[in-house]
Write a protein that holds these residues in place. Structure first.
Motif, PDB file in Angstrom:
ATOM      1  N   ARG A  77       0.840  -1.204   0.000  1.00 31.81           N
ATOM      2  CA  ARG A  77       0.000   0.000   0.000  1.00 31.81           C
ATOM      3  C   ARG A  77       0.876   1.256   0.000  1.00 31.81           C
ATOM      4  O   ARG A  77       0.601   2.219  -0.722  1.00 31.81           O
ATOM      5  N   THR A  78       1.924   1.236   0.801  1.00 28.01           N
ATOM      6  CA  THR A  78       2.826   2.385   0.895  1.00 28.01           C
ATOM      7  C   THR A  78       3.563   2.627  -0.412  1.00 28.01           C
ATOM      8  O   THR A  78       3.665   3.763  -0.886  1.00 28.01           O
ATOM      9  N   GLN A  81       1.047   3.875  -3.168  1.00 27.62           N
ATOM     10  CA  GLN A  81       0.660   5.273  -2.975  1.00 27.62           C
ATOM     11  C   GLN A  81       1.806   6.211  -3.304  1.00 27.62           C
ATOM     12  O   GLN A  81       1.612   7.264  -3.917  1.00 27.62           O
ATOM     13  N   PHE A  84       2.134   6.329  -7.086  1.00 28.89           N
ATOM     14  CA  PHE A  84       1.014   7.078  -7.647  1.00 28.89           C
ATOM     15  C   PHE A  84       1.242   8.578  -7.460  1.00 28.89           C
ATOM     16  O   PHE A  84       1.063   9.373  -8.390  1.00 28.89           O
ATOM     17  N   ASP A  85       1.656   8.961  -6.275  1.00 32.65           N
ATOM     18  CA  ASP A  85       1.912  10.379  -5.991  1.00 32.65           C
ATOM     19  C   ASP A  85       3.046  10.919  -6.857  1.00 32.65           C
ATOM     20  O   ASP A  85       2.973  12.048  -7.365  1.00 32.65           O
ATOM     21  N   VAL A 139      -1.167   0.851 -10.581  1.00 38.07           N
ATOM     22  CA  VAL A 139      -0.709   2.219 -10.299  1.00 38.07           C
ATOM     23  C   VAL A 139      -0.516   2.993 -11.599  1.00 38.07           C
ATOM     24  O   VAL A 139      -0.959   4.137 -11.736  1.00 38.07           O
ATOM     25  N   GLU A 187      -8.683  10.002  -6.991  1.00 44.33           N
ATOM     26  CA  GLU A 187      -7.803   9.601  -5.897  1.00 44.33           C
ATOM     27  C   GLU A 187      -8.512   8.610  -4.971  1.00 44.33           C
ATOM     28  O   GLU A 187      -7.903   7.659  -4.475  1.00 44.33           O
ATOM     29  N   GLU A 188      -9.809   8.856  -4.723  1.00 40.36           N
ATOM     30  CA  GLU A 188     -10.572   7.940  -3.877  1.00 40.36           C
ATOM     31  C   GLU A 188     -10.821   6.611  -4.588  1.00 40.36           C
ATOM     32  O   GLU A 188     -10.817   5.546  -3.975  1.00 40.36           O
ATOM     33  N   SER A 191      -7.650   4.563  -4.196  1.00 39.97           N
ATOM     34  CA  SER A 191      -7.517   3.963  -2.867  1.00 39.97           C
ATOM     35  C   SER A 191      -8.499   2.816  -2.669  1.00 39.97           C
ATOM     36  O   SER A 191      -8.145   1.766  -2.111  1.00 39.97           O
ATOM     37  N   LEU A 194      -7.329  -0.160  -4.735  1.00 42.71           N
ATOM     38  CA  LEU A 194      -6.111  -0.735  -4.171  1.00 42.71           C
ATOM     39  C   LEU A 194      -6.440  -1.656  -2.997  1.00 42.71           C
ATOM     40  O   LEU A 194      -5.853  -2.734  -2.855  1.00 42.71           O
TER      41      LEU A 194
END
Length: 208
Positions: A77-78, A81, A84-85, A139, A187-188, A191, A194
């Motif tokens: 998950r980390t 994210q 993605f960022d 991603v 973005e939601e 998440s 994912l």
């Protein structure tokens, strides 16, 4: 000329003008040098692209021991994210990642850390490889969509919401029922999806 400056300038061209604008000639002009200087570092454009892509992976600074300590779900998950960022910050970079499998040192290091976490957590080698590849594609797919989201000719979320809320309830009753929460912010959506993906991987791991 320092390699770091060359790659940073190449990424800036992609950000400002799009991936198709990146060529050895354009890069040389932007740097105020000749293409011969660039060919000392890169055999061709593909090699240049590989360096630009690997620069993106270098943004994800995650220690292998820290990832292991997190457990595989939190670690993936980390990483997802963070990637993605990183891609979302660079408007056109995701399209370059599509061109080739990332094999630069930063990408290799990140892949190694994630695979180590999965293997350490009980995933068989095949499942670990497929899990990392699938998360990576997920991603990237969202990053490409973010890059095109709200661009020229694209309706923004306010316009889309208005369309959903104004449809004929006799023709689209289900759409009307959920219109208050559509469109889902990307973005939601990322998440939410994912978590579904990680949940599926957890069940896969429990079955092996």
């Amino acid at each position: 000329m320092p390699l770091e400056r060359i790659v940073a300038t190449a990424l800036r061209i992609v950000d400002e003008e799009g991936p198709d604008a990146l060529s050895m000639r354009t890069l040389a002009q932007r740097l105020g040098s000749g293409t011969a200087t660039l060919y000392r570092h890169f055999d061709n454009r593909a090699a240049l692209v590989a360096h630009v892509v690997d620069r993106m992976f270098g943004v994800v600074e995650l220690n292998g021991d820290e990832l292991l300590a997190m457990g595989w779900e939190r670690a993936l998950r980390t990483v997802a994210q963070a990637m993605f960022d990183a891609l979302a910050r660079h408007r056109n970079a995701a399209r370059l990642v599509v061109e080739q499998i990332p094999l630069g040192p930063n990408a290799m290091a990140l892949r190694e850390r994630c695979l180590a976490v999965l293997l350490d957590s009980g995933f068989p080698p095949r499942a670990a490889a497929y899990a990392y590849a699938t998360v990576g594609r997920y991603v990237l797919g969202f990053a490409v969509q973010v890059n095109g989201h709200g661009g020229a000719g694209q309706p923004d979320d306010t316009q889309s919401a208005a369309v959903f809320q104004s449809v004929d309830p006799d023709l689209f009753p289900a759409t009307v029922a959920v219109a208050g929460v559509m469109p889902v912010p990307i973005e939601e959506e990322f998440s939410f999806g994912l978590e579904l993906l990680l949940g599926g991987l957890a069940r896969l791991r429990d079955e092996v």
